[in-house]
Write a protein that holds these residues in place. Structure first.
Motif, PDB file in Angstrom:
ATOM      1  N   ILE A 183     -35.834 -48.160 -37.274  1.00  0.00           N
ATOM      2  CA  ILE A 183     -35.580 -49.447 -37.939  1.00  0.00           C
ATOM      3  C   ILE A 183     -34.071 -49.622 -38.164  1.00  0.00           C
ATOM      4  N   PHE A 185     -32.762 -58.953 -34.795  1.00  0.00           N
ATOM      5  CA  PHE A 185     -33.449 -58.259 -35.890  1.00  0.00           C
ATOM      6  C   PHE A 185     -32.766 -58.572 -37.229  1.00  0.00           C
ATOM      7  N   LEU A 204     -41.050 -58.746 -38.053  1.00  0.00           N
ATOM      8  CA  LEU A 204     -40.128 -57.605 -37.947  1.00  0.00           C
ATOM      9  C   LEU A 204     -40.719 -56.525 -37.040  1.00  0.00           C
ATOM     10  N   ALA A 205     -42.026 -56.281 -37.178  1.00  0.00           N
ATOM     11  CA  ALA A 205     -42.679 -55.265 -36.347  1.00  0.00           C
ATOM     12  C   ALA A 205     -42.613 -55.669 -34.864  1.00  0.00           C
ATOM     13  N   LEU A 223     -39.236 -55.121 -33.430  1.00  0.00           N
ATOM     14  CA  LEU A 223     -39.020 -53.696 -33.139  1.00  0.00           C
ATOM     15  C   LEU A 223     -39.693 -53.305 -31.817  1.00  0.00           C
TER      16      LEU A 223
END
Ligand SMILES: Nc1ncnc2c1ncn2[C@@H]1O[C@H](COP(=O)(O)OP(=O)(O)OP(=O)(O)O)[C@@H](O)[C@H]1O
Length: 119
Positions: free
Chosen positions: A15, A25, A60-61, A64
């Motif tokens: 992260i 991000f 956000l996931a 990633l």
């Protein structure tokens, strides 16, 4: 237990690395902070908080996962390859779909509250 802690540490490293290297991000994190502030300001309901937090976490996931796919594609080859293009474009498309749906849901939740404040 040690392995579990290590996995957690590597996940946090992932992260942090994405935050440092991926402008998109950082944009999503900034948007999340603004939406949470708006949620507090407009005192949104419990169900609205659940929806908003699901959207933020999902966004956000997904970003990633998109970063992971980009890195794997770059590791496979820096040369142009139609399959790498398809993989990267599909991953970017997934982020776009989720972001667009998030914006629409955010609008449905916040637009009436914003109109109420200014009327
Ligand atoms: N090796 C490759 N082969 C074919 N097409 C590629 C390749 N690398 C990138 N592309 C194309 O260029 C686009 C941008 O790729 P890039 O790796 O710069 O992704 P990006 O979304 O700009 O990454 P970042 O979010 O890190 O800026 C991809 O969506 C894809 O269409």
């Amino acid at each position: 237990m040690k392995t579990l802690l290590k996995s957690f540490y590597f996940a946090v490293q992932g992260i942090a690395a994405a935050f440092q290297s991926e402008r998109n991000f950082r944009i999503h994190v900034t948007a999340a902070i603004i939406v949470i502030a708006a949620g507090l300001f407009f005192n949104i309901s419990l169900i609205e908080w659940i929806v908003i937090l699901l959207l933020i976490g999902g966004m956000l996931a997904l970003e990633l996962v998109n970063t992971a796919i980009e890195r794997i594609a770059d590791a496979v080859s820096k040369e142009f390859h139609p399959l790498l293009k398809t993989a990267k474009d599909a991953a970017a498309g997934a982020v776009l779909v989720y972001a667009a749906v998030s914006v629409v849901i955010g609008f449905i939740i916040f637009a009436p509250k914003i109109i109420e404040v200014f009327s």
